[in-house]
Design an enzyme around this catalytic site. Structure first.
Site, PDB file in Angstrom:
ATOM      1  N   HIS A  83      -6.172   3.373   0.395  1.00 57.62           N
ATOM      2  CA  HIS A  83      -5.950   3.611   1.824  1.00 57.62           C
ATOM      3  C   HIS A  83      -6.708   4.897   2.098  1.00 57.62           C
ATOM      4  CE1 HIS A  83      -2.993   3.694   5.436  1.00 57.62           C
ATOM      5  NE2 HIS A  83      -3.797   4.744   5.588  1.00 57.62           N
ATOM      6  N   HIS A  94      -8.834  14.627   1.302  1.00 56.11           N
ATOM      7  CA  HIS A  94      -8.164  15.741   0.631  1.00 56.11           C
ATOM      8  C   HIS A  94      -8.645  17.040   1.278  1.00 56.11           C
ATOM      9  CE1 HIS A  94      -7.161  13.406  -3.210  1.00 56.11           C
ATOM     10  NE2 HIS A  94      -8.150  12.661  -2.734  1.00 56.11           N
ATOM     11  N   THR A 130      -7.963   6.310  -6.359  1.00 49.25           N
ATOM     12  CA  THR A 130      -6.792   5.678  -6.973  1.00 49.25           C
ATOM     13  C   THR A 130      -5.865   5.033  -5.949  1.00 49.25           C
ATOM     14  OG1 THR A 130      -5.562   7.759  -6.955  1.00 49.25           O
ATOM     15  CG2 THR A 130      -6.819   7.244  -8.955  1.00 49.25           C
ATOM     16  N   ASP A 170      -0.092  16.654  -1.174  1.00 51.04           N
ATOM     17  CA  ASP A 170      -0.369  15.846  -2.357  1.00 51.04           C
ATOM     18  C   ASP A 170       0.719  16.098  -3.403  1.00 51.04           C
ATOM     19  OD1 ASP A 170      -3.234  14.431  -3.546  1.00 51.04           O
ATOM     20  OD2 ASP A 170      -1.669  14.991  -4.991  1.00 51.04           O
ATOM     21  N   CYS A 185       0.610   3.321   3.214  1.00 50.43           N
ATOM     22  CA  CYS A 185       1.278   2.669   4.353  1.00 50.43           C
ATOM     23  C   CYS A 185       2.790   2.883   4.248  1.00 50.43           C
ATOM     24  CB  CYS A 185       0.929   1.189   4.414  1.00 50.43           C
ATOM     25  SG  CYS A 185      -0.715   0.841   5.103  1.00 50.43           S
ATOM     26  N   ASN A 236     -12.637  10.319  -1.918  1.00 56.52           N
ATOM     27  CA  ASN A 236     -13.157   9.519  -3.020  1.00 56.52           C
ATOM     28  C   ASN A 236     -13.267   8.069  -2.571  1.00 56.52           C
ATOM     29  OD1 ASN A 236     -13.238  11.702  -4.874  1.00 56.52           O
ATOM     30  ND2 ASN A 236     -11.026  11.536  -5.136  1.00 56.52           N
ATOM     31  N   HIS A 287      -8.258   8.283   2.670  1.00 59.89           N
ATOM     32  CA  HIS A 287      -7.601   9.588   2.778  1.00 59.89           C
ATOM     33  C   HIS A 287      -8.611  10.690   2.554  1.00 59.89           C
ATOM     34  CE1 HIS A 287      -7.191   8.053  -1.358  1.00 59.89           C
ATOM     35  NE2 HIS A 287      -7.310   9.313  -1.778  1.00 59.89           N
ATOM     36  N   CYS A 308       0.860  -1.194   0.000  1.00 60.24           N
ATOM     37  CA  CYS A 308       0.000   0.000   0.000  1.00 60.24           C
ATOM     38  C   CYS A 308       0.890   1.236   0.000  1.00 60.24           C
ATOM     39  CB  CYS A 308      -0.917  -0.017   1.224  1.00 60.24           C
ATOM     40  SG  CYS A 308      -1.794   1.537   1.470  1.00 60.24           S
ATOM     41  N   HIS A 360      -4.479   1.040   8.445  1.00 60.63           N
ATOM     42  CA  HIS A 360      -4.906   0.856   7.054  1.00 60.63           C
ATOM     43  C   HIS A 360      -6.394   0.551   7.006  1.00 60.63           C
ATOM     44  CE1 HIS A 360      -4.647  -0.135   2.759  1.00 60.63           C
ATOM     45  NE2 HIS A 360      -5.670  -0.923   3.079  1.00 60.63           N
TER      46      HIS A 360
END
Ligand code: 5GP
Ligand code: ZN
Length: 111
Positions: free
Chosen positions: A95, A99, A92, A29, A6, A84, A97, A3, A45
């Protein structure tokens, strides 16, 4: 586990840290969509929002308590928060996340 995020948490893949504590890591990012574009991830995770449950939701609470502080430290009092989830949303990295994007005026809804 293979990952990307990770590995970023472990430090085997470099990143630009914005904030870190026991439960989360925040970093810039690599392909920013706004003047400020920070990703906040749990150190645990979790594949996506669909993986949030009663056993792990404490880390989500901690992340949501911290997001305003991270935004403020980045000079933002107006910003967009996005997560997302799954292919239709173009997730994409699998894991979980969040934004944080800001520093420019955005259109009504991200396409
Ligand atoms: P997603 O499309 O899954 O919602 O968001 C994944 C985000 O991770 C994208 O905005 C992408 O630019 C970012 N990203 C992908 N690989 C890396 C990387 O190696 N380092 C950093 N800092 N960001 C990455
Ligand atoms: Zn992971």
């Amino acid at each position: 586990m293979d990952c990307l995020f990770c590995k970023i948490i472990e430090g085997t893949i470099p990143s630009t840290k914005v904030y870190e504590d026991d439960v989360m890591y925040a970093f810039r990012d690599i392909n920013p969509q706004a003047p400020v574009h920070v990703l906040v991830i749990p150190k645990l995770h979790i594949d996506s929002l669909n993986g949030v449950n009663a056993e792990n939701s404490e880390v989500i609470r901690a992340i949501f308590e911290k997001i305003p502080e991270i935004a403020k430290a980045e000079g933002l009092d107006s910003y967009r928060l996005v997560s997302n989830c799954g292919p239709d949303a173009c997730q994409t990295v699998h894991h979980l996340h969040f934004h944080i994007m800001g520093g420019r005026a955005m259109s009504g809804l991200m396409a």
